[in-house]
Design a protein around this motif. Sequence first.
Motif, PDB file in Angstrom:
ATOM      1  N   LEU A 114     -11.032   1.736   6.175  1.00 53.92           N
ATOM      2  CA  LEU A 114     -11.122   0.496   5.447  1.00 53.92           C
ATOM      3  C   LEU A 114      -9.985  -0.055   4.924  1.00 53.92           C
ATOM      4  O   LEU A 114      -9.609  -1.074   4.649  1.00 53.92           O
ATOM      5  CB  LEU A 114     -12.302   0.998   4.577  1.00 53.92           C
ATOM      6  N   HIS A 118      -8.122  -3.631   5.668  1.00 52.36           N
ATOM      7  CA  HIS A 118      -7.864  -4.655   4.653  1.00 52.36           C
ATOM      8  C   HIS A 118      -6.235  -4.784   4.909  1.00 52.36           C
ATOM      9  O   HIS A 118      -5.983  -6.254   4.722  1.00 52.36           O
ATOM     10  CB  HIS A 118      -7.914  -4.105   3.334  1.00 52.36           C
ATOM     11  N   GLU A 121      -6.092  -7.488   7.178  1.00 49.12           N
ATOM     12  CA  GLU A 121      -7.032  -8.768   6.851  1.00 49.12           C
ATOM     13  C   GLU A 121      -7.999  -8.988   7.796  1.00 49.12           C
ATOM     14  O   GLU A 121      -8.303  -9.935   8.394  1.00 49.12           O
ATOM     15  CB  GLU A 121      -5.982  -9.757   6.844  1.00 49.12           C
ATOM     16  N   ARG A 153     -18.501   0.475  -2.176  1.00 50.33           N
ATOM     17  CA  ARG A 153     -17.299  -0.167  -2.231  1.00 50.33           C
ATOM     18  C   ARG A 153     -17.405  -1.552  -2.526  1.00 50.33           C
ATOM     19  O   ARG A 153     -18.197  -2.387  -2.028  1.00 50.33           O
ATOM     20  CB  ARG A 153     -16.794   0.091  -0.679  1.00 50.33           C
ATOM     21  N   ASP A 155     -15.024  -3.828  -1.885  1.00 48.60           N
ATOM     22  CA  ASP A 155     -14.538  -4.630  -0.597  1.00 48.60           C
ATOM     23  C   ASP A 155     -15.457  -4.844   0.575  1.00 48.60           C
ATOM     24  O   ASP A 155     -15.217  -5.570   1.194  1.00 48.60           O
ATOM     25  CB  ASP A 155     -13.252  -3.850   0.015  1.00 48.60           C
ATOM     26  N   LEU A 176     -16.232  -7.727   5.470  1.00 48.30           N
ATOM     27  CA  LEU A 176     -15.233  -7.360   4.275  1.00 48.30           C
ATOM     28  C   LEU A 176     -14.975  -8.381   3.406  1.00 48.30           C
ATOM     29  O   LEU A 176     -14.617  -9.669   4.177  1.00 48.30           O
ATOM     30  CB  LEU A 176     -14.115  -6.476   4.944  1.00 48.30           C
ATOM     31  N   ASN A 178     -12.121 -10.796   1.437  1.00 51.31           N
ATOM     32  CA  ASN A 178     -10.643 -11.045   1.545  1.00 51.31           C
ATOM     33  C   ASN A 178      -9.992 -10.221   0.206  1.00 51.31           C
ATOM     34  O   ASN A 178     -10.757 -10.179  -0.730  1.00 51.31           O
ATOM     35  CB  ASN A 178     -10.451 -12.414   1.498  1.00 51.31           C
ATOM     36  N   ARG A 179      -8.601 -10.108   0.326  1.00 53.75           N
ATOM     37  CA  ARG A 179      -8.153  -9.497  -0.819  1.00 53.75           C
ATOM     38  C   ARG A 179      -7.959 -10.415  -2.039  1.00 53.75           C
ATOM     39  O   ARG A 179      -7.937 -11.699  -1.979  1.00 53.75           O
ATOM     40  CB  ARG A 179      -6.547  -9.065  -0.498  1.00 53.75           C
TER      41      ARG A 179
END
Length: 179
Positions: A114, A118, A121, A153, A155, A176, A178-179
Amino acid sequence: MSYPEDEDDAALFRSAIGEVTPMRPVETPVTGKPRPKPRARMAEQDESQALGEFARLLRSSGPLDAGDVASYRRENLPARMFQRLKRGQYSVQDELDLHGATAAQAEMMLREFLLEAHAHEHGCVRIIHGKGLQSDGGAPVLKNLVDRMLRQRNDVLAFHSAPLTQGGTGAVLVLLANR
């Protein structure tokens, strides 16, 4: 103003400030008990809340069986996006196969996977955990581990067992954030 070099600095200081009255010593009360050590109360509270949430998750849903569908959606994720995930309509950008791993190995592999997803991306990934038909005691270990870890989590926006053509109840598609 110039001073002779041989004059003492302390004498110069006393002559500059003039006459002073010494302060009385401050007496500290002696109670006999040492002061308690400081505690990180907010950190303890956060930790207990997190453990409580994990325990609540374990109690609210029993372990998944081999044919059970694993499914989770955050409240802020639109239902339409979740429906697309359930149908397998997102392009899977990476995949992790946990077959043959112990629970400890799978946990480490999933965390690293994971983090890497990330870093690259990725928006949607597939985790193959197997159905757990070989598990001792009946409950599929890896399937339940993946389910519990993904729910914890921040994220992870959602996950759902993959469509039959992509692994069925032996894999999950993960959406997931996005940051």
